[in-house]
Structure formats: C-alpha cells, structure tokens
Design an enzyme around this catalytic site. Structure first.
Site, PDB file in Angstrom:
ATOM      1  N   HIS A   1       0.661  -1.186  -0.278  1.00  0.00           N
ATOM      2  CA  HIS A   1       0.050   0.353  -0.527  1.00  0.00           C
ATOM      3  C   HIS A   1       0.879   1.356   0.356  1.00  0.00           C
ATOM      4  CE1 HIS A   1      -3.876  -1.622   0.426  1.00  0.00           C
ATOM      5  NE2 HIS A   1      -3.431  -2.333   0.685  1.00  0.00           N
ATOM      6  N   PRO A   2       0.557   2.507  -0.951  1.00  0.00           N
ATOM      7  CA  PRO A   2       1.198   4.089  -0.558  1.00  0.00           C
ATOM      8  C   PRO A   2       1.214   4.585   0.082  1.00  0.00           C
ATOM      9  CG  PRO A   2      -0.953   4.014  -2.000  1.00  0.00           C
ATOM     10  CD  PRO A   2      -1.287   2.362  -1.309  1.00  0.00           C
TER      11      PRO A   2
ATOM     12  N   GLU B   1      -9.212   6.879  -4.663  1.00  0.00           N
ATOM     13  CA  GLU B   1      -9.262   6.580  -3.135  1.00  0.00           C
ATOM     14  C   GLU B   1      -8.782   7.517  -2.629  1.00  0.00           C
ATOM     15  OE1 GLU B   1     -10.004   2.038  -3.044  1.00  0.00           O
ATOM     16  OE2 GLU B   1      -7.733   2.892  -2.632  1.00  0.00           O
TER      17      GLU B   1
END
Length: 180
Positions: free
Chosen positions: A76-77, A96
């Site tokens: 995940h970033p 998102e």
C-alpha cells in the site's frame, strides 16, 4: 414481486482464470496472489455476490502467514506520499485519495502527512493504512495521530482490517460499474 433468475452484474463463477484475476487481482493492492488463490480453490455461484467474493478473498488473506500479510500491507502507498506526488498511484488508490481531497492538501497538511508517514513506518515497518472513502483530510489526520500510540500487534490488526475495508469498497465499485 421478486424477479426470478436475475443474473448478478458480475459473475465470478462464470469467469476463466484470466478474467477473474483481471477483475479481482487489484482489489487488494498489488497482490494478485489473493485472487489467484481464490480461483485455484474453486469459484462457485456463492462467489457471485459482493459478500461472497469479498469473503473468499478475505479468507485467503486471513489464512496467509505473517510474512505474506506484511507484504500485503507494504504494497500500500503512503497517504499523500511520494507516489501520489509523482502521479504513480494505482488508479484505485488515486481515486480513493482524491475522494478525500488528499490531492488538495495545504502546505501544513502535506508536511504533517509526510512527517506522520515517516514516523509511522519507522515504528511499525509498514505504511499507515486507512479506508479513506467518505472521510475528509482532517478526519484522516486525526485518525493517523490517534493510531500512533498503538502497539505493533494492535496496529497490524487494524491495518489488515482497513485493507479488508478498502477491498470491500473496491468490490462494491466493481459490481456497481457493471450495473451502469
């Protein structure tokens, strides 16, 4: 009166492996192994609903060993991180983060996100993860700050919970897109 024999908008049980992985491989960030494992275990009509497919994907993650789960979290970033600044987020993550207007941070908010990201990863060894849809920047920063005091096991469990929430929201979006 309820309609009989109405087909769901997406039918995972009718997909071949390539279609299935193409459709669900990005539900969990950069982790096609999850969709591949679900397909390999057998996809039935029970998987033709949002809860059915989410449950199957979630079960694979929950059954995975710690190292695999940690790799999932690390896929995940950072929120408002270097990938976002460079325009290198996945399409899903970009949408998102934009939905929470994280792409419109003030200089002060941006600097705080950067500092929190660095501190969080130094403590927990994976990025801070939150399902941001439906939240604003201030709510996200408040949540970020409040989670900094959690012990590692609590935070690991919370991060997995958030990853599952993100996956559910992505699956809901897939089903919705097919209805349009």
């Amino acid at each position: 009166m309820k309609a009989e024999n109405v087909n769901p908008p997406i039918q995972p049980s009718r997909m071949n492996r390539e279609e299935f992985v193409q459709t669900f491989g990005g539900v969990y960030e950069h982790s096609q192994w999850i969709a591949k494992a679900v397909f390999a275990s057998g996809v039935t009509e029970d998987h033709d609903t949002i809860s059915g497919i989410h449950g199957a994907l979630r079960n694979v993650v929950d059954a995975a060993h710690y190292g695999r789960q940690l790799a999932l979290l690390r896929a995940h970033p950072d929120l408002v991180g270097k990938l976002a600044v460079a325009g290198r987020l996945t399409t899903e993550s970009k949408i998102e983060q934009a939905s929470a207007q994280l792409d419109h941070c003030t200089v002060g908010e941006f600097e705080e996100f950067q500092a929190l990201n660095d501190r969080y990863k130094n403590i927990y060894k994976f990025p801070y993860i939150l399902a941001v849809r439906g939240r604003n920047r201030q709510e996200i920063l408040e949540n970020f700050r409040s989670r900094m005091g959690n012990d590692t096991e609590v935070e690991f469990a919370e991060a997995l919970k958030q990853v599952h929430r993100i996956a559910l929201l992505r699956i809901q979006a897939l089903f919705k897109e097919e209805q349009a």
